[in-house]
Design a protein around this motif. Structure first.
Motif, PDB file in Angstrom:
ATOM      1  N   ALA A  50      26.809 -36.342 -22.020  1.00 56.39           N
ATOM      2  CA  ALA A  50      27.399 -37.774 -23.031  1.00 56.39           C
ATOM      3  C   ALA A  50      27.264 -37.218 -23.689  1.00 56.39           C
ATOM      4  O   ALA A  50      28.109 -37.408 -25.350  1.00 56.39           O
ATOM      5  CB  ALA A  50      28.246 -38.303 -22.554  1.00 56.39           C
ATOM      6  N   LEU A  51      25.474 -37.789 -23.642  1.00 58.79           N
ATOM      7  CA  LEU A  51      25.602 -38.313 -25.096  1.00 58.79           C
ATOM      8  C   LEU A  51      25.016 -36.656 -26.159  1.00 58.79           C
ATOM      9  O   LEU A  51      25.379 -36.579 -27.588  1.00 58.79           O
ATOM     10  CB  LEU A  51      23.920 -39.208 -25.039  1.00 58.79           C
ATOM     11  N   SER A  52      24.754 -35.740 -25.495  1.00 58.14           N
ATOM     12  CA  SER A  52      24.321 -34.383 -26.309  1.00 58.14           C
ATOM     13  C   SER A  52      25.622 -33.651 -26.406  1.00 58.14           C
ATOM     14  O   SER A  52      25.795 -33.646 -27.476  1.00 58.14           O
ATOM     15  CB  SER A  52      23.682 -33.742 -25.233  1.00 58.14           C
ATOM     16  N   ALA A  53      26.650 -34.450 -26.172  1.00 59.53           N
ATOM     17  CA  ALA A  53      27.864 -33.623 -25.949  1.00 59.53           C
ATOM     18  C   ALA A  53      28.576 -34.114 -27.660  1.00 59.53           C
ATOM     19  O   ALA A  53      29.056 -33.215 -28.523  1.00 59.53           O
ATOM     20  CB  ALA A  53      29.088 -33.547 -24.909  1.00 59.53           C
ATOM     21  N   GLY A  54      28.294 -35.767 -27.563  1.00 57.26           N
ATOM     22  CA  GLY A  54      28.938 -36.741 -28.542  1.00 57.26           C
ATOM     23  C   GLY A  54      28.176 -36.075 -29.898  1.00 57.26           C
ATOM     24  O   GLY A  54      28.998 -35.797 -30.835  1.00 57.26           O
ATOM     25  N   ALA A  55      27.085 -35.556 -29.740  1.00 60.30           N
ATOM     26  CA  ALA A  55      26.185 -35.213 -30.872  1.00 60.30           C
ATOM     27  C   ALA A  55      26.472 -33.943 -31.093  1.00 60.30           C
ATOM     28  O   ALA A  55      26.439 -33.901 -32.285  1.00 60.30           O
ATOM     29  CB  ALA A  55      24.218 -35.307 -30.956  1.00 60.30           C
ATOM     30  N   ALA A  56      27.111 -33.039 -30.533  1.00 61.71           N
ATOM     31  CA  ALA A  56      27.038 -31.876 -31.109  1.00 61.71           C
ATOM     32  C   ALA A  56      28.156 -31.344 -31.049  1.00 61.71           C
ATOM     33  O   ALA A  56      28.717 -30.620 -32.566  1.00 61.71           O
ATOM     34  CB  ALA A  56      27.415 -30.923 -29.338  1.00 61.71           C
ATOM     35  N   VAL A  57      30.061 -32.413 -30.590  1.00 60.25           N
ATOM     36  CA  VAL A  57      30.344 -32.586 -31.876  1.00 60.25           C
ATOM     37  C   VAL A  57      30.670 -33.255 -33.164  1.00 60.25           C
ATOM     38  O   VAL A  57      31.471 -32.088 -33.828  1.00 60.25           O
ATOM     39  CB  VAL A  57      31.498 -33.867 -30.852  1.00 60.25           C
ATOM     40  N   ALA A  58      30.021 -34.489 -32.388  1.00 55.19           N
ATOM     41  CA  ALA A  58      29.909 -34.593 -34.525  1.00 55.19           C
ATOM     42  C   ALA A  58      29.434 -33.809 -35.531  1.00 55.19           C
ATOM     43  O   ALA A  58      29.255 -33.639 -36.346  1.00 55.19           O
ATOM     44  CB  ALA A  58      29.237 -36.168 -34.204  1.00 55.19           C
ATOM     45  N   GLY A  59      28.070 -33.079 -34.747  1.00 59.38           N
ATOM     46  CA  GLY A  59      27.769 -32.740 -36.193  1.00 59.38           C
ATOM     47  C   GLY A  59      28.103 -30.794 -36.220  1.00 59.38           C
ATOM     48  O   GLY A  59      28.370 -30.708 -37.642  1.00 59.38           O
ATOM     49  N   ALA A  60      28.806 -30.701 -35.372  1.00 58.98           N
ATOM     50  CA  ALA A  60      30.344 -29.600 -35.445  1.00 58.98           C
ATOM     51  C   ALA A  60      31.437 -30.301 -36.449  1.00 58.98           C
ATOM     52  O   ALA A  60      31.818 -29.132 -37.765  1.00 58.98           O
ATOM     53  CB  ALA A  60      30.363 -29.005 -34.634  1.00 58.98           C
TER      54      ALA A  60
END
Length: 424
Positions: free
Chosen positions: A169-179
């Motif tokens: 979830a942390l990795s997905a949240g960072a990926a979504v925020a970066g995108a």
């Protein structure tokens, strides 16, 4: 996995962490004032106070991002770490308030999301590690770590999957925020309509300067090559019968090429200059007309009417180049036939008239046969080669007029250049 942990995802994660680091100074400033209104102690002792300080830090960051240099600094990060197409971003400082506000919105989004991702990156991995190792044999994990209250009893079996889920979830949240930052960067950090207009104007000025320098090279080198070709051909034909004429022709060739090399160095010097003004120019003026006529390669009957004066440098340079191009046309199409040049000085204008014969008909013999009158030269729309177009462009830049066409079996070129203010 590549979306969560690939090269681009890792760079965007770093970009977000840097955003959180940029938020820290504003957070520390806000943490000084928040206890004043909450009546408590340090903000680090209370979660609500920390949330309040975080909320107060965002307006401070927005105010700081209104500075013009905030946009190019933000663009550097978005381009190098965010993976945004450089062509969609504006490198220049934000000058208009619309551009500053857009930059401020993006900066707040960057530091806000970066702060949230940074906090989660500090807290969640430790909790996930506790959940994952809880089922590990005691001899491998050492002392038993404390579990959250929700994972007591039989629910302890869910602890390791929950820990892995937290990391994902942390990795997905960072990926979504970066995108999200990458998607909004072109709209918030891209050029505004004013930026696009300024870029178009700068491009137009650059093209105008290049066109002017191209005319300078064409007029100077084209005339010299025409004269050198004619004189070299004439010298070759009478090499054995008239040595004095050959010697004079070679001397004229030497002087003409030496003069042209000097003009070429001057024009190339302009090309090497940074920040050249579109209207700036250099080159010979009417003061050097005598040397041009003496080594033109064709006999010239030169007359002057009115009281000669000193024209402004732009007019004088344009007049010299117009005469030079007229002589080049005469050499190309009239051979060694005499050329008549007349310059009329008036109170408000300088008029140049050139007459020469048409031997090969390459530039208007057919019109001469039909008696077609002279026509105006209007830059790129005029026919007859680059030389006549250049004459028309030079005259138009000075609000003058240029006409060229047959006149009683001869070719006439007439150019009228205004004298600003009527001063000479």
């Amino acid at each position: 996995m590549r979306l969560l942990y690939g090269h681009r995802a890792r760079l965007r994660w770093v970009h977000l962490i840097l955003g959180g680091a940029l938020l820290m100074p504003f957070f520390l400033v806000a943490s000084v004032f928040v206890p004043t209104f909450t009546g408590g102690g340090s903000v680090f002792e209370s979660l609500p106070a920390q949330i309040a300080a975080f909320g107060c830090a965002l307006p401070l960051a927005a105010a700081a991002a209104l500075l013009p240099l905030a946009r190019p600094l933000s663009v550097i990060g978005a381009r190098s770490l965010g993976g945004v197409d450089p062509a969609l971003l504006a490198d220049a400082p934000a000058r208009s308030w619309a551009a500053r506000v857009r930059t401020s919105v993006w900066f707040v989004l960057h530091v806000g999301l970066g702060g949230l991702v940074g906090i989660c990156a500090l807290a969640l991995p430790r909790l996930a590690l506790v959940l994952i190792v809880v089922r590990t044999p005691a001899r491998l994990r050492g002392s038993r770590p404390p579990l959250p209250r929700a994972f007591h009893g039989w629910r302890v079996l869910l602890a390791p999957p929950a820990g892995i889920t937290l990391l994902l979830a942390l990795s997905a949240g960072a990926a979504v925020a970066g995108a999200l930052l990458a998607r909004t960067a072109p709209a918030l950090l891209g050029p505004t309509p004013a930026d696009r207009l300024a870029a178009v104007e700068a491009r137009a000025a650059d093209l105008a300067a290049r066109s002017r320098l191209a005319r300078e090279l064409h007029d100077s080198i084209g005339h010299t090559l025409s004269a050198v070709t004619l004189q070299a051909g004439a010298a070759a034909r009478i090499l054995d019968s008239d040595r004095e004429f050959v010697r004079g022709a070679l001397t004229s060739i030497e002087e003409a090429t030496r003069r042209t090399v000097g003009e070429l160095d001057s024009v190339l010097g302009l090309l090497r200059q940074d920040g050249e003004q579109p209207g700036s120019s250099t080159g010979p003026t009417l003061d050097a007309l005598g040397g041009l006529l003496a080594h033109s390669g064709a006999p010239v009957a030169y007359t002057v009417s009115g009281v000669p004066g000193r024209a402004p440098d732009p007019v004088s340079r344009a007049a010299y180049r117009i005469v030079q191009e007229g002589l080049s046309n005469a050499l190309r199409h009239g051979g060694t036939e005499p050329v008549r040049l007349h310059i009329a000085w008036e109170d408000t204008a300088l008029t140049i008239t050139m007459l020469n014969s048409l031997v090969d008909g390459a530039d208007g013999a057919d019109r001469a046969k039909t008696g077609e009158p002279a026509r105006p030269l209007r830059g790129a729309g005029a026919g007859g080669g680059r030389g006549l177009r250049g004459i028309g462009e030079r005259a138009a830049l000075l609000d003058g007029r240029a006409h060229a066409g047959p006149d009683d079996g001869r070719w006439r070129l007439t150019v009228r250049l205004p004298l600003p203010g009527g001063a000479r």
